[in-house]
Write a protein that holds these residues in place. Structure first.
Motif, mmCIF file in Angstrom:
data_model
loop_
_atom_site.group_PDB
_atom_site.id
_atom_site.type_symbol
_atom_site.label_atom_id
_atom_site.label_comp_id
_atom_site.label_asym_id
_atom_site.label_seq_id
_atom_site.Cartn_x
_atom_site.Cartn_y
_atom_site.Cartn_z
ATOM 1 N N GLY A 137 83.990 39.592 48.650
ATOM 2 C CA GLY A 137 82.504 40.256 48.174
ATOM 3 C C GLY A 137 81.407 39.495 48.840
ATOM 4 N N SER A 138 81.130 38.532 48.091
ATOM 5 C CA SER A 138 80.004 37.649 48.674
ATOM 6 C C SER A 138 80.190 37.227 50.294
ATOM 7 N N ASP A 139 81.656 36.880 50.361
ATOM 8 C CA ASP A 139 82.253 36.535 51.586
ATOM 9 C C ASP A 139 82.618 37.791 52.319
ATOM 10 N N ALA A 188 83.585 37.121 60.848
ATOM 11 C CA ALA A 188 82.737 38.249 61.133
ATOM 12 C C ALA A 188 83.115 39.142 62.439
ATOM 13 N N LYS A 189 83.764 38.473 63.386
ATOM 14 C CA LYS A 189 84.202 39.073 64.701
ATOM 15 C C LYS A 189 85.403 39.985 64.319
ATOM 16 N N GLY A 190 85.451 41.064 65.056
ATOM 17 C CA GLY A 190 86.907 41.878 65.012
ATOM 18 C C GLY A 190 86.905 42.762 63.759
ATOM 19 N N PHE A 240 80.753 44.378 61.526
ATOM 20 C CA PHE A 240 80.036 43.296 60.634
ATOM 21 C C PHE A 240 78.609 43.373 60.954
ATOM 22 N N LYS A 241 78.192 43.356 62.078
ATOM 23 C CA LYS A 241 76.686 43.671 62.444
ATOM 24 C C LYS A 241 75.974 44.848 61.917
ATOM 25 N N ILE A 242 76.783 45.966 61.921
ATOM 26 C CA ILE A 242 76.338 47.299 61.420
ATOM 27 C C ILE A 242 76.355 47.022 59.904
ATOM 28 N N ALA A 243 77.143 46.515 59.234
ATOM 29 C CA ALA A 243 77.269 46.400 57.929
ATOM 30 C C ALA A 243 75.852 45.510 57.289
ATOM 31 N N MET A 244 75.678 44.604 58.153
ATOM 32 C CA MET A 244 74.484 43.577 57.908
ATOM 33 C C MET A 244 73.207 44.150 58.028
ATOM 34 N N GLN A 245 73.223 44.932 59.082
ATOM 35 C CA GLN A 245 72.031 45.918 59.331
ATOM 36 C C GLN A 245 71.724 46.758 58.308
ATOM 37 N N LEU A 247 72.678 46.732 55.225
ATOM 38 C CA LEU A 247 72.141 46.225 54.089
ATOM 39 C C LEU A 247 70.799 45.305 54.027
ATOM 40 N N ASP A 248 70.267 45.183 55.530
ATOM 41 C CA ASP A 248 68.961 44.692 55.698
ATOM 42 C C ASP A 248 68.014 45.743 55.283
ATOM 43 N N ILE A 249 68.268 47.133 55.399
ATOM 44 C CA ILE A 249 67.442 48.196 55.298
ATOM 45 C C ILE A 249 67.590 48.287 53.738
ATOM 46 N N PHE A 250 68.565 48.592 52.837
ATOM 47 C CA PHE A 250 68.852 48.970 51.780
ATOM 48 C C PHE A 250 68.498 47.820 50.718
ATOM 49 N N ARG A 251 68.699 46.426 50.960
ATOM 50 C CA ARG A 251 68.394 45.327 50.031
ATOM 51 C C ARG A 251 66.816 45.438 49.604
ATOM 52 N N ALA A 252 65.953 45.702 50.524
ATOM 53 C CA ALA A 252 64.759 45.773 49.888
ATOM 54 C C ALA A 252 64.446 46.987 48.995
ATOM 55 N N TYR A 377 74.994 43.067 43.076
ATOM 56 C CA TYR A 377 75.508 43.850 44.244
ATOM 57 C C TYR A 377 74.544 43.802 45.378
ATOM 58 N N GLU A 378 75.218 44.214 46.394
ATOM 59 C CA GLU A 378 74.509 44.171 47.819
ATOM 60 C C GLU A 378 74.004 42.691 48.222
ATOM 61 N N GLY A 379 74.734 41.767 47.513
ATOM 62 C CA GLY A 379 74.280 40.317 48.037
ATOM 63 C C GLY A 379 73.906 39.514 46.700
ATOM 64 N N ALA A 380 74.837 38.870 46.120
ATOM 65 C CA ALA A 380 74.315 38.258 44.653
ATOM 66 C C ALA A 380 73.091 37.225 44.936
ATOM 67 N N ALA A 389 68.113 30.446 53.714
ATOM 68 C CA ALA A 389 68.087 29.184 54.124
ATOM 69 C C ALA A 389 68.586 29.158 55.534
ATOM 70 N N ARG A 390 69.716 30.182 55.769
ATOM 71 C CA ARG A 390 69.998 30.020 57.175
ATOM 72 C C ARG A 390 68.957 30.674 58.220
ATOM 73 N N GLU A 391 68.187 31.599 57.668
ATOM 74 C CA GLU A 391 67.086 32.099 58.625
ATOM 75 C C GLU A 391 66.038 30.927 58.898
HETATM 76 N N1 COS Z 1 71.542 41.701 61.232
HETATM 77 C C1 COS Z 1 72.510 41.593 62.420
HETATM 78 N N2 COS Z 1 73.271 40.773 62.570
HETATM 79 C C2 COS Z 1 73.502 40.007 61.686
HETATM 80 C C3 COS Z 1 72.897 39.953 60.256
HETATM 81 C C4 COS Z 1 71.819 40.923 60.199
HETATM 82 N N3 COS Z 1 71.175 41.013 59.224
HETATM 83 N N4 COS Z 1 73.508 38.996 59.648
HETATM 84 C C5 COS Z 1 74.530 38.262 60.248
HETATM 85 N N5 COS Z 1 74.633 39.035 61.483
HETATM 86 C C6 COS Z 1 75.340 38.591 62.629
HETATM 87 C C7 COS Z 1 75.151 37.097 62.894
HETATM 88 O O1 COS Z 1 74.187 37.080 64.112
HETATM 89 C C8 COS Z 1 76.584 36.826 63.757
HETATM 90 O O2 COS Z 1 76.710 37.303 64.923
HETATM 91 P P1 COS Z 1 76.699 36.389 66.339
HETATM 92 O O3 COS Z 1 77.900 35.373 66.002
HETATM 93 O O4 COS Z 1 77.089 37.316 67.217
HETATM 94 O O5 COS Z 1 75.516 35.518 66.268
HETATM 95 C C9 COS Z 1 77.431 37.579 62.820
HETATM 96 O O6 COS Z 1 76.707 38.597 62.190
HETATM 97 C C10 COS Z 1 78.087 36.715 61.739
HETATM 98 O O7 COS Z 1 76.938 36.273 61.030
HETATM 99 P P2 COS Z 1 77.223 34.944 60.218
HETATM 100 O O8 COS Z 1 77.987 33.784 60.901
HETATM 101 O O9 COS Z 1 75.910 34.557 59.446
HETATM 102 O O10 COS Z 1 78.086 35.473 58.996
HETATM 103 P P3 COS Z 1 78.891 34.838 57.676
HETATM 104 O O11 COS Z 1 80.095 35.401 57.371
HETATM 105 O O12 COS Z 1 78.497 33.429 57.655
HETATM 106 O O13 COS Z 1 77.966 35.837 56.807
HETATM 107 C C11 COS Z 1 76.487 36.139 54.729
HETATM 108 C C12 COS Z 1 77.255 35.190 55.579
HETATM 109 C C13 COS Z 1 76.442 35.469 53.453
HETATM 110 C C14 COS Z 1 75.231 36.704 55.253
HETATM 111 C C15 COS Z 1 77.269 37.576 54.667
HETATM 112 O O14 COS Z 1 78.552 37.640 54.297
HETATM 113 C C16 COS Z 1 76.717 38.501 53.555
HETATM 114 O O15 COS Z 1 75.518 39.157 53.888
HETATM 115 N N6 COS Z 1 77.411 38.525 52.182
HETATM 116 C C17 COS Z 1 76.848 39.536 51.292
HETATM 117 C C18 COS Z 1 77.644 40.760 51.633
HETATM 118 C C19 COS Z 1 77.299 41.658 50.355
HETATM 119 O O16 COS Z 1 76.074 41.962 50.445
HETATM 120 N N7 COS Z 1 78.097 42.241 49.836
HETATM 121 C C20 COS Z 1 78.113 43.297 49.051
HETATM 122 C C21 COS Z 1 78.276 44.528 49.731
HETATM 123 S S1 COS Z 1 77.697 46.073 49.213
HETATM 124 S S2 COS Z 1 77.921 46.184 47.051
#
Ligand code: COS
Length: 396
Positions: A137-139, A188-190, A240-245, A247-252, A377-380, A389-391
């Motif tokens: 979930g969080s991870d 996060a890779k693969g 993983f990056k697509i998922a994070m991108q 979330l970046d839009i929708f978390r706000a 949801y979308e990151g506790a 902190a990471r940023e």
């Molecule tokens: N935009 C683009 N790329 C991102 C990113 C972002 N916002 N956040 C991370 N990445 C990239 C990183 O740059 C890294 O790539 P490189 O290795 O090429 O540099 C890769 O993704 C992995 O990032 P990181 O090492 O930070 O991964 P972690 O597994 O440590 O991620 C968090 C930790 C906590 C950030 C992540 O697991 C997370 O957001 N968890 C919450 C998930 C969530 O919201 N769950 C609910 C889902 S919807 S209900």
């Protein structure tokens, strides 16, 4: 009457002010006092109504049936804030069309964008975002759902859970381990992303989950589910990056929804405290009530400033075509502060209502149930702290 003075803040353009006015008028007619019996049909009806009002067009880019050239964060936030103020389920339906299709807008091939996005905007296809798993979930990077390449298809196996719109979605954006960089241990890779139609053989809605603020939510199983490689979003391993991108839009916008719930709570508290008689005065005459109202109003402005800063920063980055510009920490701050603060504001509103505040069906009782999940949801909240902190450590 909700405070609208924030719309004069410099974060907004006239088009945002017009959107807020138009949506407020529409919501007053279509959502105020709306009740529903059966959840799934209520959601389908809301999606159709939101499409009819033209509001779902803000979830996708103009080239694919949307309203604006790019997905505009401030518009998303105004939409969610306003919808949440009127009806939480309407906010949910709107948000999921955006979150569930966001990965296609970000990374889909031209063909996938053309096939899915216009239907999302027209309310003809319901979208879902499938990343979470029982032990991821969080991870999120701990996911184990696998996507094995076999000729021109991937074969998906695994379990996704907490999937909003699970059971009513027409398609799912699914994140699974395609193993380009060393299988399950590669974090996060693969991980790759796929669009999977709900009627694909091997995809099964295994269990519906009931929650305190009801919305469609389910566990989904993939059992030898064959998906054409052309359904992959972006490059193999980019999931993983697509998922994070996404979330970046929708978390706000989660922050904005919390803000909408909080504004409604303050409106309800103001109406109650200025009319409720007590000890020969009204509740609002007491300083303790005034202190509560002051804290609530200040919390709302604090949350709004963080939320619209994050949205404005992202929109500005896109306008200047700085596509790489990340607003990750600003978005995380907004989500954390707005959801936590809204919980406190709503709790205070319940207190001002006294016994009536916990009666089923009262607006503040409903808000009390509705706000809770947003802190998870979308990151506790705890994950937002890690992200912030990471940023800042990275910048340092
Ligand atoms: N935009 C683009 N790329 C991102 C990113 C972002 N916002 N956040 C991370 N990445 C990239 C990183 O740059 C890294 O790539 P490189 O290795 O090429 O540099 C890769 O993704 C992995 O990032 P990181 O090492 O930070 O991964 P972690 O597994 O440590 O991620 C968090 C930790 C906590 C950030 C992540 O697991 C997370 O957001 N968890 C919450 C998930 C969530 O919201 N769950 C609910 C889902 S919807 S209900």
């Amino acid at each position: 009457m909700a405070d609208k003075t924030y719309l004069d803040w410099p974060f907004f353009e006239d088009s945002h002010r017009a959107l807020a006015r138009g949506l407020d008028d529409w919501a007053a007619t279509h959502l105020a006092g709306r009740t529903h019996d059966e959840l799934d049909s209520a959601c389908r009806a809301l999606v159709a109504d939101l499409a009819g009002g033209g509001w779902l067009g803000y979830c996708v880019p103009a080239a694919y049936g949307g309203r604006l050239k790019n997905i505009d964060s401030r518009s998303l936030c105004i939409l969610r804030e306003t919808l949440a103020r009127y009806e939480g389920l309407a906010d949910f339906c709107f948000a999921m069309q955006g979150l569930g299709s966001g990965a296609i807008s970000i990374a889909g091939s031209e063909e996938l964008k053309r096939r899915y996005l216009p239907k999302v905007a027209a309310g003809e296809a319901i979208a879902a975002f499938a990343i979470s798993e029982p032990d991821a979930g969080s991870d999120a990077a701990a996911m184990t759902t696998s996507a094995r390449l076999e000729g021109s298809h991937y074969v998906l196996d695994g379990e996704k859970t907490w999937i909003s719109n699970g059971g009513i979605a027409d398609f799912y954006c699914v994140f699974a381990r395609s193993g380009e960089e060393g299988g399950e241990k590669s974090g996060a890779k693969g991980i790759s992303a796929f669009v999977v139609d709900a009627d694909t053989p091997g995809l099964e809605v295994a269990k519906r989950i009931d929650v305190i603020a009801p919305h469609p939510l389910a566990t989904i199983l993939f059992n030898g589910c064959r998906v054409s490689a052309s359904q992959r979003l972006g490059e193999p391993g980019a999931g993983f990056k697509i998922a994070m991108q996404t979330l970046d839009i929708f978390r706000a916008s989660v922050a904005a929804a919390a803000l909408g719930f909080a504004r409604r709570a303050l409106d309800e508290a103001l109406a109650r405290s200025t009319t409720r008689k007590m000890f020969g005065r009204t509740l609002a005459d007491f300083q303790l009530t005034q202190a509560a109202l002051a804290d609530m109003a200040t919390g709302i402005d604090t949350s709004a400033l963080l939320t619209y800063r994050a949205a404005w920063l992202r929109d500005e980055g896109l306008r200047k075509d700085k596509r790489g510009a990340r607003t990750t920490s600003e978005t995380a701050m907004a989500k954390m502060v707005a959801t936590e603060t809204a919980q406190q504001i709503i709790d205070r509103a319940v207190q001002i209502f006294g016994g009536l505040g916990v009666v089923s069906g009262q607006p503040v009782e409903k808000l009390y149930r509705e706000i809770r999940a947003l802190r998870i949801y979308e990151g506790a909240t705890e994950v937002q702290k890690l992200i912030i902190a990471r940023e800042i450590l990275h910048r340092h």
